[in-house]
Scaffold this active site. Structure first.
Site, PDB file in Angstrom:
ATOM      1  N   HIS A  31       0.978  -1.117  -0.163  1.00 35.36           N
ATOM      2  CA  HIS A  31       0.205   0.229   0.025  1.00 35.36           C
ATOM      3  C   HIS A  31       1.218   0.935   0.074  1.00 35.36           C
ATOM      4  O   HIS A  31       1.288   2.230  -1.109  1.00 35.36           O
ATOM      5  CB  HIS A  31      -1.168  -0.193   1.084  1.00 35.36           C
ATOM      6  N   ASP A  70       2.909   6.286  -7.776  1.00 36.26           N
ATOM      7  CA  ASP A  70       4.124   6.076  -6.491  1.00 36.26           C
ATOM      8  C   ASP A  70       5.692   6.171  -7.182  1.00 36.26           C
ATOM      9  O   ASP A  70       7.055   6.066  -7.149  1.00 36.26           O
ATOM     10  CB  ASP A  70       4.371   4.338  -6.269  1.00 36.26           C
ATOM     11  N   HIS A 109      -2.214  -1.132 -11.930  1.00 33.61           N
ATOM     12  CA  HIS A 109      -3.284   0.051 -10.893  1.00 33.61           C
ATOM     13  C   HIS A 109      -3.960  -1.356 -11.014  1.00 33.61           C
ATOM     14  O   HIS A 109      -4.718  -1.847 -11.770  1.00 33.61           O
ATOM     15  CB  HIS A 109      -3.090   1.268 -10.302  1.00 33.61           C
TER      16      HIS A 109
HETATM   17  N1  ACO Z   1       4.889  -4.783 -14.603  1.00 37.38           N
HETATM   18  C1  ACO Z   1       4.376  -5.862 -14.817  1.00 37.38           C
HETATM   19  N2  ACO Z   1       3.486  -6.653 -15.306  1.00 37.38           N
HETATM   20  C2  ACO Z   1       3.028  -6.419 -14.686  1.00 37.38           C
HETATM   21  C3  ACO Z   1       3.120  -5.448 -14.179  1.00 37.38           C
HETATM   22  C4  ACO Z   1       3.754  -4.418 -13.469  1.00 37.38           C
HETATM   23  N3  ACO Z   1       4.578  -3.654 -12.820  1.00 37.38           N
HETATM   24  N4  ACO Z   1       1.540  -5.115 -12.821  1.00 37.38           N
HETATM   25  C5  ACO Z   1       0.681  -5.584 -13.546  1.00 37.38           C
HETATM   26  N5  ACO Z   1       2.051  -6.601 -14.188  1.00 37.38           N
HETATM   27  C6  ACO Z   1       1.068  -7.897 -15.162  1.00 37.38           C
HETATM   28  C7  ACO Z   1       0.750  -9.118 -14.419  1.00 37.38           C
HETATM   29  O1  ACO Z   1       2.601  -9.751 -14.822  1.00 37.38           O
HETATM   30  C8  ACO Z   1       0.234  -9.711 -15.053  1.00 37.38           C
HETATM   31  O2  ACO Z   1       0.643 -10.404 -16.157  1.00 37.38           O
HETATM   32  P1  ACO Z   1      -0.407 -11.911 -17.168  1.00 37.38           P
HETATM   33  O3  ACO Z   1      -1.936 -11.542 -16.800  1.00 37.38           O
HETATM   34  O4  ACO Z   1       0.198 -11.773 -18.638  1.00 37.38           O
HETATM   35  O5  ACO Z   1       0.206 -12.261 -16.114  1.00 37.38           O
HETATM   36  C9  ACO Z   1      -1.351  -8.432 -15.579  1.00 37.38           C
HETATM   37  O6  ACO Z   1      -0.221  -7.149 -15.322  1.00 37.38           O
HETATM   38  C10 ACO Z   1      -2.475  -8.723 -14.531  1.00 37.38           C
HETATM   39  O7  ACO Z   1      -1.360  -7.969 -13.144  1.00 37.38           O
HETATM   40  P2  ACO Z   1      -2.034  -8.250 -11.745  1.00 37.38           P
HETATM   41  O8  ACO Z   1      -0.898  -8.012 -10.354  1.00 37.38           O
HETATM   42  O9  ACO Z   1      -3.364  -9.153 -12.151  1.00 37.38           O
HETATM   43  O10 ACO Z   1      -2.710  -6.588 -11.694  1.00 37.38           O
HETATM   44  P3  ACO Z   1      -3.677  -6.691  -9.824  1.00 37.38           P
HETATM   45  O11 ACO Z   1      -4.195  -5.722 -10.889  1.00 37.38           O
HETATM   46  O12 ACO Z   1      -3.623  -7.714  -9.252  1.00 37.38           O
HETATM   47  O13 ACO Z   1      -2.241  -5.599  -9.682  1.00 37.38           O
HETATM   48  C11 ACO Z   1      -0.405  -4.255  -8.679  1.00 37.38           C
HETATM   49  C12 ACO Z   1      -1.822  -4.093  -9.241  1.00 37.38           C
HETATM   50  C13 ACO Z   1      -0.370  -4.625  -7.167  1.00 37.38           C
HETATM   51  C14 ACO Z   1      -0.568  -2.448  -8.912  1.00 37.38           C
HETATM   52  C15 ACO Z   1       0.328  -4.275  -9.950  1.00 37.38           C
HETATM   53  O14 ACO Z   1       0.362  -3.602 -11.479  1.00 37.38           O
HETATM   54  C16 ACO Z   1       1.617  -4.259  -8.793  1.00 37.38           C
HETATM   55  O15 ACO Z   1       2.510  -5.152  -8.581  1.00 37.38           O
HETATM   56  N6  ACO Z   1       2.458  -3.181  -9.685  1.00 37.38           N
HETATM   57  C17 ACO Z   1       3.442  -2.682  -9.526  1.00 37.38           C
HETATM   58  C18 ACO Z   1       3.830  -2.786  -7.999  1.00 37.38           C
HETATM   59  C19 ACO Z   1       3.464  -1.315  -7.749  1.00 37.38           C
HETATM   60  O16 ACO Z   1       4.085   0.141  -8.213  1.00 37.38           O
HETATM   61  N7  ACO Z   1       2.313  -0.991  -6.331  1.00 37.38           N
HETATM   62  C20 ACO Z   1       1.882   0.270  -6.575  1.00 37.38           C
HETATM   63  C21 ACO Z   1      -0.021   0.326  -6.553  1.00 37.38           C
HETATM   64  S1  ACO Z   1      -0.546   2.128  -6.576  1.00 37.38           S
HETATM   65  C22 ACO Z   1      -1.025   2.132  -4.515  1.00 37.38           C
HETATM   66  O17 ACO Z   1      -1.132   1.538  -4.059  1.00 37.38           O
HETATM   67  C23 ACO Z   1      -0.695   3.565  -3.901  1.00 37.38           C
END
Ligand code: ACO
Length: 428
Positions: free
Chosen positions: A267, A363, A306
């Protein structure tokens, strides 16, 4: 066409008509669906609330596909340019932008409540010399409530309002002191001649000078960061604030819980992870190789993607410009910023990121700005907490103002053993 959903239970062949209100069906409407009279009735199962609205709220609107974020109807990009943190806080808390008089009164009230009881200082000096500022922050916000026993009267609107002012005014003092403690520096008392962000910077960074005079460009950048973080509807910490508040505990205890939720790396900790990633890349020339590694499944591009935004996070756009401004104001060059720009440019034109709808989130640039301003990484979640404060309180207040609010208490699907007989210890 009626606004209803027709459901057929194939176990019994019975059909049910369930009303659709505001694009949702009430989970409780499923309870009438039973196989026989003894049956508890059907439940919905939604761990992590992926598709469950837990409240009706008039505070913040997000359209993740279109990249829209509005507080009380006002687009975030307009507030970031035109508004101040305290004006935005007033808007979130009371639903309307204040008049000149209302704003002056609110600013005065907040300014004149920034001091904390000396016991708070005594308490804070008891932490170990290297205590994490966010751990101190969570504990001291809870402890603050012990000084205001009347805060327990959460059903009294006047009592609630007094705590709203106290929290907005005193939390930055605790935040700054958690940093001073961690650094072994003397605590700096609030300066009521200064505005909200200026005073916070003074409590953070003032040394021997009689009056701390922060750079106005940095003050504005901090205000913008706080405005952008001020609310994000039912996020993990706001949900914690509402859930804890629904037990009718005092708001200090509820906010300590919300801050604890924010402390987690999923978070409030992602901006720190972005800085680590940029440092690991080390040089602009390494960006293409790093992107290829991410695409092959070796880690994620931190600060990208996101749960809600499947478009450019509107806050990231504003922060990119803010980062450029802050670096130029400070006449400082940050190789990590150059890497971030290159990373964004490469990712936004790459099919993997386009197909997965991965764009920079809030972020991606916020940590770079905090770093340029001299905040250490362990203060990032504390800064996020100051920004998010009005949102947490607005959600808590909205919950208490709604006479239909009940204590938050989810159902479960029990997966443990059925009844069994106790076995004496020497028979096991
Ligand atoms: N880099 C590369 N690939 C990604 C990323 C990323 N940052 N984020 C998602 N993907 C891909 C996943 O591998 C997945 O691919 P697939 O379908 O081929 O397997 C697809 O995109 C969907 O990913 P999920 O994890 O299911 O998406 P979710 O909506 O659950 O996750 C999250 C969102 C946690 C923010 C994710 O994008 C992530 O881990 N980002 C990096 C961490 C980050 O920046 N977090 C801050 C969020 S903002 C906040 O909370 C204040």
């Amino acid at each position: 066409m009626p606004d209803t959903l027709t459901l057929t239970d194939n176990r019994t062949g019975l059909t049910y008509e369930v009303p659709i209100e505001d694009g949702a069906v009430r989970a409780n409407a499923l309870r009438q669906i039973k196989v026989d009279e003894a049956d508890f009735g059907l439940m919905s199962y939604d761990p992590a609330f992926l598709n469950t609205a837990s409240v009706r709220s008039a505070i913040t609107f997000i359209d993740g596909d279109a990249g829209i974020l509005r507080y009380r109807g006002y687009p975030i990009d307009q507030l970031a340019v035109e508004s101040t943190y305290l004006e935005t806080a007033f808007l979130l808390l009371f639903g309307e932008l204040p008049t000149k008089d209302e704003l002056a009164r609110f600013e005065h009230e907040v300014t004149f409540h920034t001091f904390v009881h000396e016991n708070v200082k005594t308490l804070m000096t008891g932490f170990r010399y290297d205590a994490h500022p966010m751990g101190m922050f969570v504990s001291v916000v809870a402890a603050l409530g012990t000084l205001y026993p009347e805060a327990a009267k959460v059903d009294d609107p006047d009592v609630r309002l007094a705590q709203v002012i106290r929290l907005i005014a005193k939390v930055p003092t605790i935040a700054a002191w958690s940093y001073r403690h961690n650094k072994g520096l003397p605590y700096v008392y609030p300066d009521n001649d200064l505005g909200f962000a200026e005073n916070f910077l003074s409590m953070m960074f003032k040394m021997a000078e009689p009056k701390y005079e922060p750079d106005p460009a940095l003050v504005r950048a901090l205000e913008v960061l706080f405005i952008l973080h001020a609310d994000h509807e039912q996020n993990c910490s706001a949900n914690a604030m509402r859930a804890i508040g629904s037990s009718k505990v005092d708001p200090y205890s509820a906010m300590a819980g919300a801050a604890a939720a924010l402390y987690g790396p999923l978070h409030g900790g992602a901006n720190e992870a972005v800085l680590r990633m940029l440092a690991q890349i080390g040089d602009v020339k390494n960006v293409p190789e790093f992107v290829e590694r991410v695409k092959s499944g070796e880690g994620r591009l931190m600060g990208f993607g996101h749960r809600v935004y499947k478009n450019y996070d509107p806050r990231a756009k504003i922060l990119k410009v803010t980062a450029e401004r802050v670096l130029s104001e400070l006449q400082s060059k940050d190789v990590l910023f150059d890497i971030a720009l290159e990373l964004e440019a490469v990712a936004l034109t790459d099919d993997y990121f386009i197909d997965h709808k991965l764009y920079p989130n809030v972020d991606f640039y916020s940590g770079l700005i905090y770093r340029a301003m001299g905040f250490p990484t362990n203060m990032f979640p504390v800064l996020f907490a100051i920004g998010r404060l009005p949102g947490w309180i607005a959600h808590w207040k909205e919950g208490h103002e709604n006479p239909k609010t009940k204590i938050g208490r989810p159902r479960q699907i029990y997966t443990g053993p059925t009844e069994r007989k106790y076995v004496a210890i020497d028979m096991r």
